[in-house]
Scaffold this motif. Structure first.
Motif, short mmCIF file in Angstrom:
data_model
loop_
_atom_site.label_atom_id
_atom_site.label_comp_id
_atom_site.label_asym_id
_atom_site.label_seq_id
_atom_site.Cartn_x
_atom_site.Cartn_y
_atom_site.Cartn_z
N THR A 166 -9.88 6.46 1.41
CA THR A 166 -9.48 5.34 0.14
C THR A 166 -9.49 5.34 -1.05
O THR A 166 -10.56 6.05 -1.29
CB THR A 166 -10.35 4.19 0.54
N ASP A 172 0.78 -1.26 -0.30
CA ASP A 172 -0.57 0.50 0.06
C ASP A 172 1.31 1.39 -0.34
O ASP A 172 2.13 1.34 0.40
CB ASP A 172 -0.48 0.55 1.59
N ARG A 173 -0.16 2.32 -0.20
CA ARG A 173 0.76 3.52 -0.12
C ARG A 173 -0.04 4.56 0.35
O ARG A 173 -1.73 4.84 -0.36
CB ARG A 173 1.50 4.50 -1.25
N SER A 232 -1.53 -3.90 -9.59
CA SER A 232 -1.93 -2.94 -9.32
C SER A 232 -3.25 -2.25 -10.58
O SER A 232 -2.52 -1.93 -11.77
CB SER A 232 -1.19 -2.03 -9.51
N VAL A 262 -5.47 6.73 1.09
CA VAL A 262 -4.39 5.68 1.14
C VAL A 262 -4.88 4.62 0.12
O VAL A 262 -6.57 4.87 -0.51
CB VAL A 262 -4.34 4.19 2.75
N LYS A 322 -5.14 0.84 -1.60
CA LYS A 322 -4.31 -0.17 -1.31
C LYS A 322 -4.20 -0.79 -2.56
O LYS A 322 -4.50 -0.65 -3.47
CB LYS A 322 -5.39 -1.24 -1.02
#
Length: 238
Positions: A71, A21-22, A46, A37, A39
């Protein structure tokens, strides 16, 4: 109440979180600074690809839950500014511009002029890498002060309103005349003064250059204003 919302945003900075994650520091057109975030973004397959990187301008769908971080659920590229990443000077200037926005504005503070200004700065650095430098950064920060409501008084004495200027005082909020000067601040040269007034009025791509001594004075005026009135300390531009 949890909900989804759509917004446009510039990625200011990213931080790795767990294995895949970042965390993203975003500056959005509608909500100002937002933490989110993404995910699974660091996985090879991704769905976000390489979009969620610093300086990308994106169209996002975010989910706002109960936590501080929203998110990212969808992301489409509006502008990627690929050419600015090919030049060290423009890359550094973009990073410093984003850091200035990140430090000056708080979460949830909507400021569309500041968002548009950052977009214009990234567009300029992408189209004209040679524009990167202290003069460009100081012009950007002066305009950012205007957008944030912290622009110092330059047209008249910030104490009495009389024309003329003997010194620049961050504590007083701008230039001060000889009668109101108490010795604080510093003498602002004609060249530094002309740069400041021109940079505020002209588009970023028309920012004039100036000699190093004048730019150092402008840098001192800008940083002093930020520290005294916004309680923010930025790296020197000069």
């Amino acid at each position: 109440m949890a909900r989804y919302y759509k917004t446009e945003a510039i990625v200011l900075r990213t931080i790795r979180l767990r294995e895949a994650d970042r965390v993203l520091h975003l500056y959005t057109s509608e909500r100002g600074r937002v933490g989110a975030v993404a995910k699974g973004v660091r996985r090879t397959k991704s769905r976000f690809g390489g979009r969620l990187e610093p300086f990308f301008r994106l169209s996002l769908v975010l989910y706002e839950g109960r936590g501080e971080l929203h998110t990212v659920t969808q992301a489409e590229t509006v502008e990627s500014y690929p050419r600015l990443r090919e030049h060290g000077g423009s890359l550094g200037a973009a990073s410093t511009a984003c850091e200035s926005v990140l430090r000056l504005f708080h979460d949830g503070e909507s400021n569309r002029p500041a968002y548009n200004l950052l977009c214009h700065e990234l567009q300029l650095l992408d189209a004209e890498p040679s524009a990167a430098g202290p003069a460009n950064l100081l012009a950007f920060r002066l305009k950012l002060l205007l957008a944030a409501g912290f622009l110092p008084e330059l047209s008249a004495c910030s104490h009495c309103g009389a024309p003329g200027r003997a010194r620049f005082s961050a504590a007083a909020g701008g230039v001060v005349c000889g009668e109101c000067s108490t010795g604080d601040g510093f003498e602002l040269s004609d060249r530094a003064y002309r740069f400041m007034t021109a940079a505020i009025a002209a588009p970023l791509r028309e920012s004039a250059d100036a000699d190093p001594a004048s730019l150092a004075q402008v840098d001192r005026a800008v940083n002093g204003t930020l520290e005294h009135h916004a309680h923010v300390r930025l790296r020197s531009a000069a």
